[in-house]
Design an enzyme around this catalytic site. Structure first.
Site, PDB file in Angstrom:
ATOM      1  N   ASN A 157      -8.932   4.681  -1.563  1.00 50.43           N
ATOM      2  CA  ASN A 157      -9.347   5.647  -0.546  1.00 50.43           C
ATOM      3  C   ASN A 157      -8.396   6.833  -0.412  1.00 50.43           C
ATOM      4  OD1 ASN A 157     -11.710   4.289   0.196  1.00 50.43           O
ATOM      5  ND2 ASN A 157     -10.599   2.932   1.576  1.00 50.43           N
ATOM      6  N   ASN A 213      -6.299   6.962   4.299  1.00 52.62           N
ATOM      7  CA  ASN A 213      -7.690   7.347   4.056  1.00 52.62           C
ATOM      8  C   ASN A 213      -7.985   8.820   4.297  1.00 52.62           C
ATOM      9  OD1 ASN A 213      -7.831   4.625   3.682  1.00 52.62           O
ATOM     10  ND2 ASN A 213      -9.499   4.269   5.121  1.00 52.62           N
ATOM     11  N   HIS A 260       0.827  -1.205   0.000  1.00 50.53           N
ATOM     12  CA  HIS A 260       0.000   0.000   0.000  1.00 50.53           C
ATOM     13  C   HIS A 260       0.866   1.262   0.000  1.00 50.53           C
ATOM     14  CE1 HIS A 260      -4.075   1.158  -0.164  1.00 50.53           C
ATOM     15  NE2 HIS A 260      -4.299   1.434   1.097  1.00 50.53           N
TER      16      HIS A 260
END
Length: 228
Positions: free
Chosen positions: A122, A76, A20
């Site tokens: 996100n 996020n 990520h």
């Protein structure tokens, strides 16, 4: 007058080397090659690095003020950090490049696009919401996807660290495309990803139509082949 460009590496700052975080990893590699030192910039809640660059093209010299940031907030809500930097620097959306992971592409495959939906990412969604626009560029970095597409498995996949072989793939296929030299110049001056000559040639060959076979009249009687 120098053109201001902002490169944003998305990720979770507290979880280095996870899939990520590949956006941050690309900027870490670029900063290392430019001999830059990351400093914490509290107003932006980010780490940042900055350098003036000049690119010589066929027609002129392009001066660039290159700013790199890595948000310290979670993925996020990272748009808050980006928005603060953009406001202070007065950078238009067209001069913002957001680097992020992409499950839709195989490991090491890159693409760039401007605008459009967040495609379920996100971090990109947060940037869009806080900037109030989708007109920034996204550099999408393929990390692959597990065969099991269930949400829990995918979440574990993106939050786990890259395997050594995967790191090697990034070093071979991703980092060079954004490296100082032709890669960085193509990104900063033309707003595009650099493609090595070999890769361009392969793409052109794939696009070329297959040669047509001409019809040949065969003899009505079998050919007489003699073997000596």
């Amino acid at each position: 007058m120098a053109v201001k460009l902002l490169l944003v590496g998305l990720g979770n700052y507290t979880h280095p080397n996870t899939r990520h975080n590949v956006g941050m990893m690309v900027l870490d590699n670029l900063a290392k090659q430019l001999n830059l030192t990351w400093t914490q910039h509290r107003p932006w809640k980010s780490h940042m690095a900055q350098i003036p660059l000049s690119f010589v093209t066929k027609s002129n010299v392009v001066d660039v003020d290159l700013i790199l940031i890595k948000p310290r907030l979670l993925m996020n809500v990272s748009g808050t950090c980006v928005a603060k930097a953009v406001k202070e620097l007065s950078i238009p959306a067209s001069n913002i490049y957001v680097f992020h992971d992409d499950l839709q592409r195989s490991l090491g495959k890159l693409s760039i696009k401007t605008g459009g939906s967040a495609n379920g990412h996100n971090g990109v969604k947060s940037v869009m919401e806080k900037l109030g626009t989708d007109a920034f560029k996204r550099v999408r970095i393929g990390i692959g996807r597990p065969e099991d597409r269930s949400p829990d498995v995918v979440a574990d996949f993106v939050l786990n660290k890259f395997l050594p072989a995967e790191i090697a793939t990034l070093e071979e296929t991703v980092y060079p495309l954004i490296a100082p030299g032709q890669g960085l110049q193509t990104l900063c001056v033309r707003g595009e990803l650099w493609r090595p000559v070999k890769e361009k040639q392969q793409k052109q060959q794939k696009q070329q139509p297959s040669p047509k076979l001409e019809s040949v009249d065969l003899p009505s009687t079998p050919l007489d082949i003699k073997v000596q």
